[in-house]
Motif scaffolding. Structure first.
Motif, PDB file in Angstrom:
ATOM      1  N   LYS A  15       0.711  -1.047  -0.095  1.00  0.00           N
ATOM      2  CA  LYS A  15       0.043   0.197   0.023  1.00  0.00           C
ATOM      3  C   LYS A  15       0.842   1.205  -0.121  1.00  0.00           C
ATOM      4  O   LYS A  15       0.664   2.022  -0.918  1.00  0.00           O
ATOM      5  CB  LYS A  15      -0.943   0.044   1.235  1.00  0.00           C
ATOM      6  N   THR A  16       1.829   1.234   0.957  1.00  0.00           N
ATOM      7  CA  THR A  16       2.529   2.651   0.915  1.00  0.00           C
ATOM      8  C   THR A  16       3.606   2.689  -0.135  1.00  0.00           C
ATOM      9  O   THR A  16       3.535   3.871  -0.821  1.00  0.00           O
ATOM     10  CB  THR A  16       3.723   2.404   2.276  1.00  0.00           C
ATOM     11  N   THR A  17       4.062   1.600  -0.586  1.00  0.00           N
ATOM     12  CA  THR A  17       4.946   1.607  -1.867  1.00  0.00           C
ATOM     13  C   THR A  17       4.183   2.237  -3.099  1.00  0.00           C
ATOM     14  O   THR A  17       4.692   3.195  -3.669  1.00  0.00           O
ATOM     15  CB  THR A  17       5.449   0.133  -2.416  1.00  0.00           C
ATOM     16  N   LEU A  44      -2.186   7.877   6.534  1.00  0.00           N
ATOM     17  CA  LEU A  44      -3.190   7.864   7.311  1.00  0.00           C
ATOM     18  C   LEU A  44      -2.916   6.685   8.612  1.00  0.00           C
ATOM     19  O   LEU A  44      -3.509   6.232   9.326  1.00  0.00           O
ATOM     20  CB  LEU A  44      -4.314   7.524   6.820  1.00  0.00           C
ATOM     21  N   ASP A  45      -1.761   6.059   8.443  1.00  0.00           N
ATOM     22  CA  ASP A  45      -1.250   4.894   9.447  1.00  0.00           C
ATOM     23  C   ASP A  45      -0.896   5.518  10.574  1.00  0.00           C
ATOM     24  O   ASP A  45       0.237   6.037  11.016  1.00  0.00           O
ATOM     25  CB  ASP A  45      -0.311   4.203   8.792  1.00  0.00           C
ATOM     26  N   LEU A  46      -2.083   5.883  11.415  1.00  0.00           N
ATOM     27  CA  LEU A  46      -1.733   6.403  12.835  1.00  0.00           C
ATOM     28  C   LEU A  46      -0.923   5.550  13.958  1.00  0.00           C
ATOM     29  O   LEU A  46      -0.586   5.939  14.779  1.00  0.00           O
ATOM     30  CB  LEU A  46      -2.971   6.808  13.497  1.00  0.00           C
ATOM     31  N   PRO A  49       3.211   5.239  11.407  1.00  0.00           N
ATOM     32  CA  PRO A  49       3.586   6.130  10.195  1.00  0.00           C
ATOM     33  C   PRO A  49       5.016   5.747   9.588  1.00  0.00           C
ATOM     34  O   PRO A  49       5.851   6.005  10.455  1.00  0.00           O
ATOM     35  CB  PRO A  49       3.472   7.342  10.579  1.00  0.00           C
ATOM     36  N   THR A  50       5.026   5.781   8.264  1.00  0.00           N
ATOM     37  CA  THR A  50       6.390   5.258   7.828  1.00  0.00           C
ATOM     38  C   THR A  50       6.832   6.183   6.644  1.00  0.00           C
ATOM     39  O   THR A  50       7.885   6.185   6.273  1.00  0.00           O
ATOM     40  CB  THR A  50       6.341   3.869   7.094  1.00  0.00           C
ATOM     41  N   ILE A  51       5.811   6.954   5.953  1.00  0.00           N
ATOM     42  CA  ILE A  51       6.236   7.646   4.824  1.00  0.00           C
ATOM     43  C   ILE A  51       7.346   8.631   4.869  1.00  0.00           C
ATOM     44  O   ILE A  51       8.309   8.738   4.228  1.00  0.00           O
ATOM     45  CB  ILE A  51       5.057   8.308   4.003  1.00  0.00           C
ATOM     46  N   LEU A 233      -4.283   8.942  -0.098  1.00  0.00           N
ATOM     47  CA  LEU A 233      -4.333   8.528   1.372  1.00  0.00           C
ATOM     48  C   LEU A 233      -3.702   7.094   1.520  1.00  0.00           C
ATOM     49  O   LEU A 233      -4.317   6.176   0.596  1.00  0.00           O
ATOM     50  CB  LEU A 233      -5.750   8.168   1.887  1.00  0.00           C
ATOM     51  N   ASP A 234      -2.710   7.119   2.145  1.00  0.00           N
ATOM     52  CA  ASP A 234      -1.980   5.602   2.375  1.00  0.00           C
ATOM     53  C   ASP A 234      -2.670   5.113   3.869  1.00  0.00           C
ATOM     54  O   ASP A 234      -2.396   6.128   4.738  1.00  0.00           O
ATOM     55  CB  ASP A 234      -0.575   5.827   2.502  1.00  0.00           C
ATOM     56  N   THR A 235      -3.355   3.891   3.845  1.00  0.00           N
ATOM     57  CA  THR A 235      -3.778   3.436   4.972  1.00  0.00           C
ATOM     58  C   THR A 235      -3.373   2.415   5.703  1.00  0.00           C
ATOM     59  O   THR A 235      -2.380   1.542   5.146  1.00  0.00           O
ATOM     60  CB  THR A 235      -5.179   3.248   4.673  1.00  0.00           C
TER      61      THR A 235
HETATM   62 MG   LIG Z   1       2.039   1.091   4.753  1.00  0.00          MG
END
Ligand SMILES: [Mg+2]
Ligand SMILES: Nc1ncnc2c1ncn2[C@@H]1O[C@H](COP(=O)(O)OP(=O)(O)OP(=O)(O)O)[C@@H](O)[C@H]1O
Length: 438
Positions: A15-17, A44-46, A49-51, A233-235
């Motif tokens: 997802k993030t990639t 949105l990964d609360l 978070p990694t971005i 939105l990255d979830t």
């Molecule tokens: Mg991710």
């Protein structure tokens, strides 16, 4: 300001990639027409978070700061408003302007007796000492008429000044979007969100379930949406309770379909089913006016912006994009499509969804993506074939799936579309599309 959510049931399916690289592809489409800083990627990964660490770009303020600001300042404002109401009513009572048996005084008296004081920061408020003393006396004030005993303390509080201070705090209690948006020069898009796990803090974990608090969060996101042309939105895997309506955003949803192996494919089929269930419940609640909490606030906002009819139409005909990730070889796709069709058929949903489930792209299992150094995460500018695949995804997003195949398309049509990598002029084409759709 179309909002695109990338969702998926599991951790580690890409997802993030995909969010990061789609943001890069959309950015290039806008740069083609000379427009900059039009794309924002929201983490949105609360929970984790990694971005910002993947892109090695650290925002001045994160969602953690936002939650603190919304909690401290806003709760402080609410609290002060209540205090103001109590103090001014008590003073009016002492001045003979409010009767002892009035409802207004009774209400303020019960507020005075019940108000929790642990959140209030006395030292930051001019009348902090007096407020502290007022609450110290609570045990001695058993009836409304005993409020008279508070006279010496109340006399020290100037209500006009109290009101002016309250007004100032209210003005400064809004978080400024600009402090949270982090434009990354190198990539040409902005990010917003992460770094510290918001849900690592107990009070924040509680807040994520409070509709009143989430509405403030939503207001903030809405300002972000208005500032950009596209918001990705990255979830988090599996979702975060009350923000599910955001993640399953009404504009566009792209489900990452994990093709790593047979078990992963089964999991992805199941995820599609869960999504459809979620969507159908949401739609039912919408049509029967039963939405609550953040879902309701979210839809109300959209309705105010686009009109009830438009939202009802979008929801009714909701499209879902599928992105096949980690394919091993091209033959797997027809197999998978067949399983998808059969699966939906057994649920009696194939006819209903065959033209609404779009195939928006695919990505093979690829060595480049797995580069472990952080900066390898943005493969968009590093690998031509991958870049072309992301351009295809961006084209699907910008054209709102107008030319993407659906589950009812033929196998060869779908494969032809997915294999359109390296086609000359794709970037120019999405650049043109970007112009015509904005
Ligand atoms: Mg991710
Ligand atoms: N097509 C692919 N080929 C090879 N590696 C991939 C591919 N897609 C993703 N990956 C790698 O898989 C790992 C997990 O990907 P990613 O972090 O994007 O998943 P995620 O779904 O966002 O996970 P989480 O739910 O934990 O946030 C990363 O190291 C990424 O580089």
């Amino acid at each position: 300001m179309p909002i695109v959510s990338i969702i998926g049931p599991k951790g580690g399916i890409g997802k993030t990639t995909l969010s990061i690289n789609t943001a890069a592809a959309l950015t290039r489409a806008f740069q083609k027409r000379g427009s900059h800083d039009r794309v924002c990627l929201v983490d949105l990964d609360l929970r984790l978070p990694t971005i910002s660490s993947i892109l090695d770009s650290h925002p001045q303020k994160t969602f953690y700061d936002l939650f603190e600001t919304l909690a401290n300042k806003t709760y402080q404002v609410d609290y002060l408003q209540t205090l103001y109401r109590i103090v001014s009513t008590f003073k009016n009572y002492l001045a003979g302007e409010v009767a002892v048996n009035s409802r207004q005084l009774a209400k303020c008296f019960s507020l005075y007796k019940a108000l929790g004081t642990n959140l209030f920061q006395y030292s930051q408020f001019k009348y902090g000492n007096q407020i502290y003393d007022l609450f110290l006396e609570r045990g001695n004030i058993e009836r409304v008429s005993r409020v008279k005993h508070l006279e010496p303390i109340l006399a020290q509080i100037n209500v006009l000044e109290f009101k002016a201070i309250l007004g100032d705090i209210q003005k400064n209690s809004r978080p400024f979007v600009e402090e949270y948006v982090n434009f990354i020069e190198e990539y040409g898009f902005s990010i917003i969100g992460g770094e510290v796990p918001v849900l690592g803090k107990k009070s924040h974990r509680k807040r994520i379930n409070e509709p009143a608090f989430l509405v403030l969060f939503l207001e903030f996101l809405n300002e972000v949406y208005e500032r950009f042309e596209y918001v990705m939105l990255d979830t988090p895997a599996g979702g975060v309770g009350h923000i599910s309506s955001l993640m399953n955003s009404i504009d566009q949803v792209i489900l990452v379909f994990d093709m790593s192996n047979s078990i992963a494919i089964n999991g992805s089929l199941d995820a599609l089913h869960s999504f459809i269930d979620y969507y159908e419940d949401f739609y039912q609640d919408f049509t029967h006016d039963r939405l609550t909490g953040l879902d309701k606030a979210y839809v109300n906002r959209l309705t105010a912006a686009k009109g009830h009819q438009a939202i009802a139409e979008t929801l009714k005909n909701k499209k879902i994009g599928l992105f096949f990730n980690r394919c091993q070889e091209a033959e797997e796709i027809p197999d998978c499509l067949e399983r998808l069709r059969e699966y939906l058929d057994t649920l009696d949903k194939y006819e209903q969804y065959k033209n609404r489930i779009h195939i928006v792209g695919m990505m093979p299992q690829h060595r480049i993506i797995n580069i472990t150094n952080n900066r390898g995460a943005l493969f968009y500018d590093k690998d031509r074939a991958l870049k072309d695949r992301m351009d295809l995804m961006a084209e699907a997003i910008i054209s709102e799936n107008q030319s993407t195949p659906t589950l009812s398309s033929s196998e060869s049509e779908i494969l032809r579309y997915l294999e359109r990598k390296g086609k000359p002029g794709l970037v120019a084409r999405i650049g043109r599309l970007a112009s015509s759709f904005s």
